[in-house]
Motif scaffolding. Structure first.
Motif, mmCIF file in Angstrom:
data_model
loop_
_atom_site.group_PDB
_atom_site.id
_atom_site.type_symbol
_atom_site.label_atom_id
_atom_site.label_comp_id
_atom_site.label_asym_id
_atom_site.label_seq_id
_atom_site.Cartn_x
_atom_site.Cartn_y
_atom_site.Cartn_z
ATOM 1 N N ARG A 1 -1.467 -6.095 13.260
ATOM 2 C CA ARG A 1 -0.903 -7.326 13.506
ATOM 3 C C ARG A 1 0.391 -7.586 14.239
ATOM 4 O O ARG A 1 1.143 -6.458 14.482
ATOM 5 C CB ARG A 1 -0.377 -7.847 12.041
ATOM 6 C CG ARG A 1 0.920 -7.343 11.346
ATOM 7 C CD ARG A 1 1.052 -7.806 10.078
ATOM 8 N NE ARG A 1 2.155 -6.843 9.559
ATOM 9 C CZ ARG A 1 3.659 -7.279 9.620
ATOM 10 N NH1 ARG A 1 3.748 -8.396 10.321
ATOM 11 N NH2 ARG A 1 4.554 -6.288 9.421
ATOM 12 N N ARG B 1 5.176 0.235 14.173
ATOM 13 C CA ARG B 1 5.542 1.609 13.876
ATOM 14 C C ARG B 1 4.337 2.694 13.914
ATOM 15 O O ARG B 1 4.663 3.810 14.072
ATOM 16 C CB ARG B 1 6.768 1.851 12.886
ATOM 17 C CG ARG B 1 6.163 1.080 11.568
ATOM 18 C CD ARG B 1 7.294 0.945 10.567
ATOM 19 N NE ARG B 1 6.921 0.409 9.546
ATOM 20 C CZ ARG B 1 7.865 -0.198 8.580
ATOM 21 N NH1 ARG B 1 9.075 -0.330 8.942
ATOM 22 N NH2 ARG B 1 7.490 -0.850 7.523
ATOM 23 N N THR B 2 3.340 1.920 13.194
ATOM 24 C CA THR B 2 2.188 2.898 12.816
ATOM 25 C C THR B 2 1.492 3.119 14.461
ATOM 26 O O THR B 2 1.010 4.343 14.320
ATOM 27 C CB THR B 2 0.984 2.334 12.028
ATOM 28 O OG1 THR B 2 0.575 1.008 13.074
ATOM 29 C CG2 THR B 2 1.767 1.404 10.859
ATOM 30 N N GLN C 1 4.051 -7.951 14.838
ATOM 31 C CA GLN C 1 5.041 -7.633 13.997
ATOM 32 C C GLN C 1 6.152 -8.792 14.032
ATOM 33 O O GLN C 1 7.447 -8.708 14.674
ATOM 34 C CB GLN C 1 5.874 -6.406 14.360
ATOM 35 C CG GLN C 1 4.790 -5.180 14.404
ATOM 36 C CD GLN C 1 4.719 -4.568 12.807
ATOM 37 O OE1 GLN C 1 5.439 -4.231 12.135
ATOM 38 N NE2 GLN C 1 3.400 -4.519 12.490
ATOM 39 N N ARG D 1 11.922 3.793 2.755
ATOM 40 C CA ARG D 1 11.516 2.620 3.817
ATOM 41 C C ARG D 1 12.516 1.939 4.339
ATOM 42 O O ARG D 1 13.190 1.294 3.151
ATOM 43 C CB ARG D 1 10.308 1.666 3.264
ATOM 44 C CG ARG D 1 10.179 0.497 4.220
ATOM 45 C CD ARG D 1 8.793 -0.145 3.936
ATOM 46 N NE ARG D 1 7.592 0.538 4.298
ATOM 47 C CZ ARG D 1 6.301 -0.046 4.570
ATOM 48 N NH1 ARG D 1 6.174 -1.315 4.446
ATOM 49 N NH2 ARG D 1 5.353 0.792 4.945
ATOM 50 N N GLN E 1 1.324 7.199 7.570
ATOM 51 C CA GLN E 1 0.461 6.249 7.846
ATOM 52 C C GLN E 1 -0.362 6.970 9.028
ATOM 53 O O GLN E 1 -1.564 6.918 8.885
ATOM 54 C CB GLN E 1 0.894 4.819 8.415
ATOM 55 C CG GLN E 1 -0.307 3.892 8.872
ATOM 56 C CD GLN E 1 -0.895 3.304 7.669
ATOM 57 O OE1 GLN E 1 -0.503 3.122 6.562
ATOM 58 N NE2 GLN E 1 -2.328 3.442 7.931
ATOM 59 N N PRO F 1 -3.950 -0.724 9.716
ATOM 60 C CA PRO F 1 -3.250 -0.191 8.732
ATOM 61 C C PRO F 1 -3.006 -1.063 7.569
ATOM 62 O O PRO F 1 -2.450 -0.695 6.576
ATOM 63 C CB PRO F 1 -1.722 0.061 9.549
ATOM 64 C CG PRO F 1 -1.556 -0.806 10.675
ATOM 65 C CD PRO F 1 -3.237 -1.205 10.956
ATOM 66 N N LEU F 2 -3.013 -2.378 7.752
ATOM 67 C CA LEU F 2 -3.043 -3.429 6.900
ATOM 68 C C LEU F 2 -1.338 -3.677 6.532
ATOM 69 O O LEU F 2 -0.897 -2.627 6.584
ATOM 70 C CB LEU F 2 -3.611 -3.195 5.638
ATOM 71 C CG LEU F 2 -5.470 -3.157 5.680
ATOM 72 C CD1 LEU F 2 -5.838 -2.903 4.213
ATOM 73 C CD2 LEU F 2 -5.867 -4.429 6.197
ATOM 74 N N PRO F 3 -0.711 -4.756 5.953
ATOM 75 C CA PRO F 3 -1.735 -6.051 5.963
ATOM 76 C C PRO F 3 -2.048 -6.676 7.360
ATOM 77 O O PRO F 3 -1.782 -6.388 8.110
ATOM 78 C CB PRO F 3 -0.736 -7.081 5.279
ATOM 79 C CG PRO F 3 0.675 -6.446 5.958
ATOM 80 C CD PRO F 3 0.472 -5.165 5.995
ATOM 81 N N ARG G 1 1.004 -1.100 -0.127
ATOM 82 C CA ARG G 1 -0.065 -0.100 0.199
ATOM 83 C C ARG G 1 0.698 1.388 0.038
ATOM 84 O O ARG G 1 0.578 2.271 -0.759
ATOM 85 C CB ARG G 1 -0.991 0.250 1.142
ATOM 86 C CG ARG G 1 -2.375 -0.553 1.190
ATOM 87 C CD ARG G 1 -2.794 -1.016 2.461
ATOM 88 N NE ARG G 1 -1.694 -1.953 3.028
ATOM 89 C CZ ARG G 1 -1.732 -3.417 2.741
ATOM 90 N NH1 ARG G 1 -2.828 -3.574 1.997
ATOM 91 N NH2 ARG G 1 -1.023 -4.178 3.082
ATOM 92 N N THR G 2 1.918 1.046 1.026
ATOM 93 C CA THR G 2 2.644 2.617 1.047
ATOM 94 C C THR G 2 3.318 2.963 -0.330
ATOM 95 O O THR G 2 3.409 3.983 -0.833
ATOM 96 C CB THR G 2 3.627 2.478 2.191
ATOM 97 O OG1 THR G 2 2.727 2.164 3.295
ATOM 98 C CG2 THR G 2 4.394 3.730 2.510
ATOM 99 N N HIS H 1 6.011 5.769 11.491
ATOM 100 C CA HIS H 1 5.320 5.477 10.069
ATOM 101 C C HIS H 1 4.588 6.905 9.791
ATOM 102 O O HIS H 1 3.517 6.593 9.994
ATOM 103 C CB HIS H 1 4.805 4.064 9.944
ATOM 104 C CG HIS H 1 4.510 3.980 8.401
ATOM 105 N ND1 HIS H 1 4.358 4.785 7.543
ATOM 106 C CD2 HIS H 1 3.794 2.899 7.867
ATOM 107 C CE1 HIS H 1 4.123 4.135 6.438
ATOM 108 N NE2 HIS H 1 3.541 2.853 6.591
HETATM 109 C C1 NCD Z 1 2.272 -1.057 8.161
HETATM 110 C C2 NCD Z 1 3.960 -1.037 8.175
HETATM 111 O O1 NCD Z 1 4.497 -1.171 7.089
HETATM 112 O O2 NCD Z 1 4.337 -0.640 9.250
HETATM 113 N N1 NCD Z 1 1.956 -1.298 6.912
HETATM 114 C C3 NCD Z 1 1.559 -0.193 6.234
HETATM 115 O O3 NCD Z 1 2.467 0.469 5.660
HETATM 116 N N2 NCD Z 1 0.340 0.248 5.778
HETATM 117 C C4 NCD Z 1 1.638 -2.136 9.264
HETATM 118 C C5 NCD Z 1 2.402 -3.527 9.081
HETATM 119 O O4 NCD Z 1 3.282 -3.767 8.473
HETATM 120 O O5 NCD Z 1 1.860 -4.161 10.214
#
Ligand code: NCD
Length: 299
Positions: free
Chosen positions: A228, A167-168, A230, A106, A137, A261-263, A56-57, A134
């Protein structure tokens, strides 16, 4: 109507959500509601350096660039770069600064974005640095919260899942502190927010409490932000995830929304998706405009 800001973000980097004031955050959220200007990034080249997996990002940053007339150069696979030949991040950043007008980075290491910003001659946007932050996000999370609740101030918000390595979560908690929320934490033992994070919330007089089960808090909150576990950042240890399924939604208020934030992994059962409470796909959708606006403001 085109909004005009009483400040400029031009030339600045966004490494932490703390790099923006509340006023700047609100301005970005307001302007993300406006249609995109298809020539806002004309003649600009944005480098997307994604040295960790992303869907997504990366794609929303790329779409945000292309939809505003900019061009993209990108790395999505670190093994294809000279980092695999031992090149340092700082050499890479110095070099890419001379090819692009802005770098979206990233990186798996905490603090990499700030460090890169010190090396670079162009703005850096942190698209996730290790378990640290992040910030974009957090902007789109706030955008989704406001979209789903009609306001940001004074909400009751439950946060579930990995509150330590996500991090979100770190960026979102910092951002939310501007809006006086009441927070409810539901996480596996050992995945609580760091003491530094909790201390900061206390200093900002944000009320928070820990709860063993989602069902303890769902009837009274406006929204639930799930994450989720990590797994890639855990240094050993197996954690039982906090899971939401449709049966738990029987007790929630009508306006209650679920964000993520997905996934996602197993923490939100697919049977929640077609309920009026699921907001995670709309949340991801809003990311394009939020990131587009940010790019055009920094350039
Ligand atoms: C998040 C990330 O990369 O921190 N994903 C995202 O950018 N939407 C969340 C995650 O990976 O759990």
């Amino acid at each position: 109507m085109t909004l005009t800001a009483p400040f400029t973000l031009k030339g600045r980097s966004l490494c932490s959500i703390d790099d923006l004031t509340k006023e700047e955050i609100l301005y970005l959220l307001d302007s993300a509601n406006e249609p995109l200007n298809p020539s806002a990034l004309q003649g600009k080249i944005i480098a997307h350096l994604f040295l960790e997996p992303s869907t997504r990002t990366r794609l929303s940053f790329e779409a945000a660039t292309l939809r505003q007339g900019g061009q993209v150069i990108s790395v999505a696979e670190p093994l294809q770069t000279s980092l695999s030949k031992g090149e340092s991040l700082s050499d890479m950043i110095k070099m890419v600064s001379s090819y692009a007008d802005l770098i979206v980075l990233r990186h798996p290491q905490d603090g990499a974005a700030r460090w890169a910003a010190e090396m670079a001659d162009v703005p850096i946007i942190n698209a996730g640095d290790g378990a640290h932050e992040h910030p974009t996000q957090a902007l789109l999370d706030l955008f989704a919260i406001r979209q789903s609740q009609g306001r940001l101030e004074g909400l009751s918000i439950a946060l579930g899942g990995d509150l330590k390595y996500g991090r979100t979560i770190h960026s979102l908690l910092k951002a939310l502190a501007h809006f006086k929320p009441r927070l409810f934490f539901i996480c596996p033992e050992g995945l609580e927010p760091s003491s530094e994070t909790l201390e900061r919330l206390k200093q900002k007089r944000i009320l928070f409490s820990f709860h063993p089960r989602l069902s303890d808090v769902l009837p009274s909150v406006d929204l639930l932000y799930m994450t989720r576990i990590q797994k890639e950042r855990l240094k050993g240890g197996l954690f039982e995830p906090i899971c939401l399924d449709r049966s738990l939604l029987n007790s929630v208020q009508d306006h209650f929304k679920i964000l993520h934030p997905l996934p996602r992994n197993e923490e939100i059962a697919p049977d929640c998706d077609n309920t009026p409470h699921a907001f995670y796909f709309e949340q991801a959708k809003g990311g394009l405009n939020v990131r587009a606006k940010l790019l055009s403001e920094l350039l």
